[in-house]
Scaffold this motif. Structure first.
Motif, PDB file in Angstrom:
ATOM      1  N   GLY A  47       2.272   4.175   9.122  1.00 28.57           N
ATOM      2  CA  GLY A  47       3.893   3.737   9.355  1.00 28.57           C
ATOM      3  C   GLY A  47       3.624   1.733   9.359  1.00 28.57           C
ATOM      4  O   GLY A  47       4.509   1.817   9.634  1.00 28.57           O
ATOM      5  N   ILE A  48       2.657   1.356   9.442  1.00 23.01           N
ATOM      6  CA  ILE A  48       2.222  -0.068   8.876  1.00 23.01           C
ATOM      7  C   ILE A  48       3.490  -0.612   7.608  1.00 23.01           C
ATOM      8  O   ILE A  48       3.125  -0.157   6.706  1.00 23.01           O
ATOM      9  N   PRO A  49       3.888  -1.231   7.811  1.00 26.85           N
ATOM     10  CA  PRO A  49       4.819  -1.857   7.109  1.00 26.85           C
ATOM     11  C   PRO A  49       4.150  -2.181   5.584  1.00 26.85           C
ATOM     12  O   PRO A  49       2.918  -2.373   5.820  1.00 26.85           O
ATOM     13  N   ARG A  50       4.934  -2.128   4.141  1.00 30.69           N
ATOM     14  CA  ARG A  50       4.130  -2.025   3.313  1.00 30.69           C
ATOM     15  C   ARG A  50       4.238  -4.152   2.980  1.00 30.69           C
ATOM     16  O   ARG A  50       2.731  -5.065   2.319  1.00 30.69           O
ATOM     17  N   GLN A  51       4.895  -4.790   3.798  1.00 29.17           N
ATOM     18  CA  GLN A  51       4.871  -6.487   3.668  1.00 29.17           C
ATOM     19  C   GLN A  51       3.234  -6.983   4.320  1.00 29.17           C
ATOM     20  O   GLN A  51       2.620  -7.596   4.210  1.00 29.17           O
ATOM     21  N   GLU A  52       3.384  -6.460   5.493  1.00 29.65           N
ATOM     22  CA  GLU A  52       2.245  -6.260   6.741  1.00 29.65           C
ATOM     23  C   GLU A  52       0.765  -6.353   6.149  1.00 29.65           C
ATOM     24  O   GLU A  52      -0.307  -6.476   6.122  1.00 29.65           O
ATOM     25  N   ILE A  53       0.939  -5.076   4.787  1.00 32.52           N
ATOM     26  CA  ILE A  53      -0.590  -4.515   4.706  1.00 32.52           C
ATOM     27  C   ILE A  53      -0.200  -5.170   3.497  1.00 32.52           C
ATOM     28  O   ILE A  53      -1.791  -5.838   2.859  1.00 32.52           O
ATOM     29  N   ALA A  54       0.318  -5.712   2.594  1.00 38.48           N
ATOM     30  CA  ALA A  54       0.354  -6.531   1.526  1.00 38.48           C
ATOM     31  C   ALA A  54      -0.646  -7.843   2.336  1.00 38.48           C
ATOM     32  O   ALA A  54      -1.388  -8.378   1.177  1.00 38.48           O
ATOM     33  N   THR A  55      -0.057  -8.762   3.255  1.00 40.95           N
ATOM     34  CA  THR A  55      -0.440 -10.140   3.231  1.00 40.95           C
ATOM     35  C   THR A  55      -2.403  -8.947   4.200  1.00 40.95           C
ATOM     36  O   THR A  55      -2.832 -10.985   3.766  1.00 40.95           O
ATOM     37  N   SER A  56      -2.264  -8.791   4.270  1.00 36.88           N
ATOM     38  CA  SER A  56      -3.633  -8.229   4.722  1.00 36.88           C
ATOM     39  C   SER A  56      -4.154  -8.199   3.403  1.00 36.88           C
ATOM     40  O   SER A  56      -5.962  -8.852   3.548  1.00 36.88           O
ATOM     41  N   ALA A  57      -3.693  -7.473   2.743  1.00 38.68           N
ATOM     42  CA  ALA A  57      -5.407  -7.468   1.398  1.00 38.68           C
ATOM     43  C   ALA A  57      -4.756  -8.685   0.017  1.00 38.68           C
ATOM     44  O   ALA A  57      -5.592  -8.970  -0.613  1.00 38.68           O
ATOM     45  N   GLY A  58      -3.573  -9.532   0.748  1.00 38.78           N
ATOM     46  CA  GLY A  58      -4.373 -10.585  -0.416  1.00 38.78           C
ATOM     47  C   GLY A  58      -3.392 -10.338  -1.494  1.00 38.78           C
ATOM     48  O   GLY A  58      -3.497 -11.390  -2.410  1.00 38.78           O
ATOM     49  N   VAL A  59      -2.170  -9.576  -1.149  1.00 37.12           N
ATOM     50  CA  VAL A  59      -1.492  -8.930  -2.443  1.00 37.12           C
ATOM     51  C   VAL A  59      -0.259  -8.976  -1.875  1.00 37.12           C
ATOM     52  O   VAL A  59       0.562  -8.893  -1.576  1.00 37.12           O
ATOM     53  N   ALA A  60       0.633  -8.727  -4.087  1.00 35.52           N
ATOM     54  CA  ALA A  60       2.203  -8.433  -3.307  1.00 35.52           C
ATOM     55  C   ALA A  60       2.350  -6.992  -2.975  1.00 35.52           C
ATOM     56  O   ALA A  60       1.893  -6.822  -3.288  1.00 35.52           O
ATOM     57  N   ARG A  61       3.814  -6.701  -2.147  1.00 28.53           N
ATOM     58  CA  ARG A  61       4.013  -5.904  -1.583  1.00 28.53           C
ATOM     59  C   ARG A  61       4.549  -5.036  -2.720  1.00 28.53           C
ATOM     60  O   ARG A  61       3.861  -3.287  -2.396  1.00 28.53           O
ATOM     61  N   THR A  62       4.547  -5.324  -3.762  1.00 27.73           N
ATOM     62  CA  THR A  62       4.762  -4.446  -4.910  1.00 27.73           C
ATOM     63  C   THR A  62       3.831  -3.466  -5.245  1.00 27.73           C
ATOM     64  O   THR A  62       3.664  -2.435  -6.225  1.00 27.73           O
ATOM     65  N   MET A  63       2.263  -3.995  -5.333  1.00 34.20           N
ATOM     66  CA  MET A  63       1.009  -3.612  -5.352  1.00 34.20           C
ATOM     67  C   MET A  63       0.692  -2.534  -4.344  1.00 34.20           C
ATOM     68  O   MET A  63      -0.239  -2.164  -4.490  1.00 34.20           O
ATOM     69  N   ILE A  64       1.144  -2.828  -3.763  1.00 24.73           N
ATOM     70  CA  ILE A  64       0.270  -1.869  -2.331  1.00 24.73           C
ATOM     71  C   ILE A  64       0.724   0.142  -2.893  1.00 24.73           C
ATOM     72  O   ILE A  64      -0.990   0.787  -2.626  1.00 24.73           O
ATOM     73  N   TYR A  65       1.713   0.193  -3.195  1.00 22.80           N
ATOM     74  CA  TYR A  65       1.526   2.061  -3.880  1.00 22.80           C
ATOM     75  C   TYR A  65       0.585   1.752  -5.344  1.00 22.80           C
ATOM     76  O   TYR A  65      -0.086   3.409  -5.118  1.00 22.80           O
ATOM     77  N   ARG A  66       0.317   0.629  -5.571  1.00 16.65           N
ATOM     78  CA  ARG A  66      -0.287   0.927  -7.179  1.00 16.65           C
ATOM     79  C   ARG A  66      -1.889   1.033  -6.419  1.00 16.65           C
ATOM     80  O   ARG A  66      -2.749   1.681  -6.994  1.00 16.65           O
ATOM     81  N   ILE A  67      -2.273   0.128  -6.021  1.00 19.35           N
ATOM     82  CA  ILE A  67      -3.735  -0.215  -4.700  1.00 19.35           C
ATOM     83  C   ILE A  67      -4.119   1.370  -4.444  1.00 19.35           C
ATOM     84  O   ILE A  67      -4.838   1.833  -4.647  1.00 19.35           O
ATOM     85  N   ALA A  68      -3.008   1.649  -2.879  1.00 18.34           N
ATOM     86  CA  ALA A  68      -3.345   3.301  -2.616  1.00 18.34           C
ATOM     87  C   ALA A  68      -2.978   4.277  -3.679  1.00 18.34           C
ATOM     88  O   ALA A  68      -4.298   5.002  -3.802  1.00 18.34           O
ATOM     89  N   ALA A  69      -2.851   4.707  -5.142  1.00 14.02           N
ATOM     90  CA  ALA A  69      -2.660   6.010  -6.126  1.00 14.02           C
ATOM     91  C   ALA A  69      -4.239   5.142  -6.733  1.00 14.02           C
ATOM     92  O   ALA A  69      -4.570   6.020  -7.243  1.00 14.02           O
ATOM     93  N   ASP A  70      -5.033   4.056  -6.506  1.00 10.93           N
ATOM     94  CA  ASP A  70      -5.707   3.522  -7.452  1.00 10.93           C
ATOM     95  C   ASP A  70      -6.987   4.936  -7.181  1.00 10.93           C
ATOM     96  O   ASP A  70      -8.170   5.262  -8.030  1.00 10.93           O
TER      97      ASP A  70
END
Length: 72
Positions: A47-70
């Motif tokens: 349940g961590i917000p996508r923006q926080e995950i994206a910030t930690s990953a150093g990517v745009a928020r819109t990339m989070i689901y793509r990364i997770a699906a990879d």
């Protein structure tokens, strides 16, 4: 252009060496990407917000689901 036998062997050995290095590094990249995908999925599932995950990953928020699906 023509090369002598010694130069031919040297060049082909360099091709082989660099090809083996590339294969090894590609395998490492795939492993690292799978680990990152698993970590992103775990963060999303927690349940961590996508923006926080994206910030930690150093990517745009819109990339989070793509990364997770990879990693699937």
């Amino acid at each position: 252009m023509s090369v002598n036998e010694q130069e031919k062997r040297r060049l082909l050995a360099e091709v082989k060496r660099t090809s083996e290095k590339t294969r090894a590094l590609n395998a490492q990249v795939l492993d690292a990407a799978a680990e990152r995908a698993a970590a992103v999925r775990a963060a999303l599932d927690a349940g961590i917000p996508r923006q926080e995950i994206a910030t930690s990953a150093g990517v745009a928020r819109t990339m989070i689901y793509r990364i997770a699906a990879d990693g699937e």
